[in-house]
Motif scaffolding. Structure first.
Motif, PDB file in Angstrom:
ATOM      1  N   ALA A 118       3.352  -5.921   7.243  1.00 47.93           N
ATOM      2  CA  ALA A 118       2.899  -4.872   8.147  1.00 47.93           C
ATOM      3  C   ALA A 118       1.458  -4.461   7.855  1.00 47.93           C
ATOM      4  O   ALA A 118       0.721  -4.085   8.769  1.00 47.93           O
ATOM      5  N   LYS A 119       1.049  -4.554   6.603  1.00 45.22           N
ATOM      6  CA  LYS A 119      -0.304  -4.138   6.219  1.00 45.22           C
ATOM      7  C   LYS A 119      -1.217  -5.302   5.876  1.00 45.22           C
ATOM      8  O   LYS A 119      -2.432  -5.203   6.031  1.00 45.22           O
ATOM      9  N   HIS A 120      -0.652  -6.393   5.349  1.00 48.10           N
ATOM     10  CA  HIS A 120      -1.477  -7.476   4.826  1.00 48.10           C
ATOM     11  C   HIS A 120      -1.113  -8.848   5.381  1.00 48.10           C
ATOM     12  O   HIS A 120      -1.467  -9.870   4.785  1.00 48.10           O
TER      13      HIS A 120
ATOM     14  N   GLY B 211       8.749  -7.759   5.874  1.00 49.29           N
ATOM     15  CA  GLY B 211       8.276  -7.021   7.036  1.00 49.29           C
ATOM     16  C   GLY B 211       9.430  -6.560   7.890  1.00 49.29           C
ATOM     17  O   GLY B 211      10.601  -6.789   7.551  1.00 49.29           O
TER      18      GLY B 211
ATOM     19  N   ARG C 135      12.370  -6.398   5.587  1.00 53.00           N
ATOM     20  CA  ARG C 135      12.050  -5.313   4.657  1.00 53.00           C
ATOM     21  C   ARG C 135      13.307  -4.762   3.989  1.00 53.00           C
ATOM     22  O   ARG C 135      13.351  -4.548   2.772  1.00 53.00           O
TER      23      ARG C 135
ATOM     24  N   ASP D 282       3.259  -7.273   1.869  1.00 48.15           N
ATOM     25  CA  ASP D 282       3.800  -6.464   2.953  1.00 48.15           C
ATOM     26  C   ASP D 282       3.123  -6.936   4.232  1.00 48.15           C
ATOM     27  O   ASP D 282       1.921  -6.734   4.433  1.00 48.15           O
TER      28      ASP D 282
ATOM     29  N   ASP E 257       0.790  -1.220   0.000  1.00 52.06           N
ATOM     30  CA  ASP E 257       0.000   0.000   0.000  1.00 52.06           C
ATOM     31  C   ASP E 257       0.831   1.283   0.000  1.00 52.06           C
ATOM     32  O   ASP E 257       0.422   2.275  -0.589  1.00 52.06           O
ATOM     33  N   ASP E 258       1.964   1.264   0.683  1.00 50.12           N
ATOM     34  CA  ASP E 258       2.783   2.460   0.822  1.00 50.12           C
ATOM     35  C   ASP E 258       3.246   2.937  -0.559  1.00 50.12           C
ATOM     36  O   ASP E 258       3.791   2.157  -1.348  1.00 50.12           O
TER      37      ASP E 258
ATOM     38  N   ARG F  23      -5.375  -5.342  -3.316  1.00 41.40           N
ATOM     39  CA  ARG F  23      -5.655  -5.114  -1.895  1.00 41.40           C
ATOM     40  C   ARG F  23      -6.349  -6.304  -1.251  1.00 41.40           C
ATOM     41  O   ARG F  23      -6.513  -6.337  -0.035  1.00 41.40           O
TER      42      ARG F  23
END
Length: 105
Positions: free
Chosen positions: A45-47, A67, A89, A43, A10-11, A29
């Motif tokens: 951290a988001k997914h 991550g 990451r 990612d 997303d970033d 998404r």
């Protein structure tokens, strides 16, 4: 036909880095948005919570996750949920194209 790469990232800065490394990357998404992928980048951290859903949606895809290097729990969960590779990451973004090509190994 080349390898179809889908990224759940997303970033905007991260998206830019992935796009430079893999110009024809498609971003998604949801797990359903990964349909047809040969490689899925996630990612954590988001997914991180959807790794198992992605594995179910694209069972033959190689799933590469990244991550924070200190998040051992996220890495363990991703592997348990079907990720083929988990990378810090910083290692992933050192050379995203190489990480994708080698499967993160």
């Amino acid at each position: 036909m080349g390898v179809q790469v889908v990224a759940m990232v997303d970033d905007l800065m991260d998206r830019s880095k992935v796009s430079v490394a893999v110009p024809d990357v498609r971003f998604a998404r949801t797990a359903d948005g990964c349909a047809g992928a040969d490689v899925v980048i996630i990612d954590l951290a988001k997914h991180g919570a959807v790794v198992a859903e992605v594995r179910a949606a694209v069972p033959n895809a190689r799933i590469l996750t990244f991550g924070p290097h200190v998040d051992d729990v996220a890495f363990a969960n991703a592997r348990a949920d079907g990720a083929d590779a988990t990378l810090a990451r910083s290692l992933f973004f050192r050379d995203p194209a190489a990480a994708i090509a080698t499967g993160g190994s």
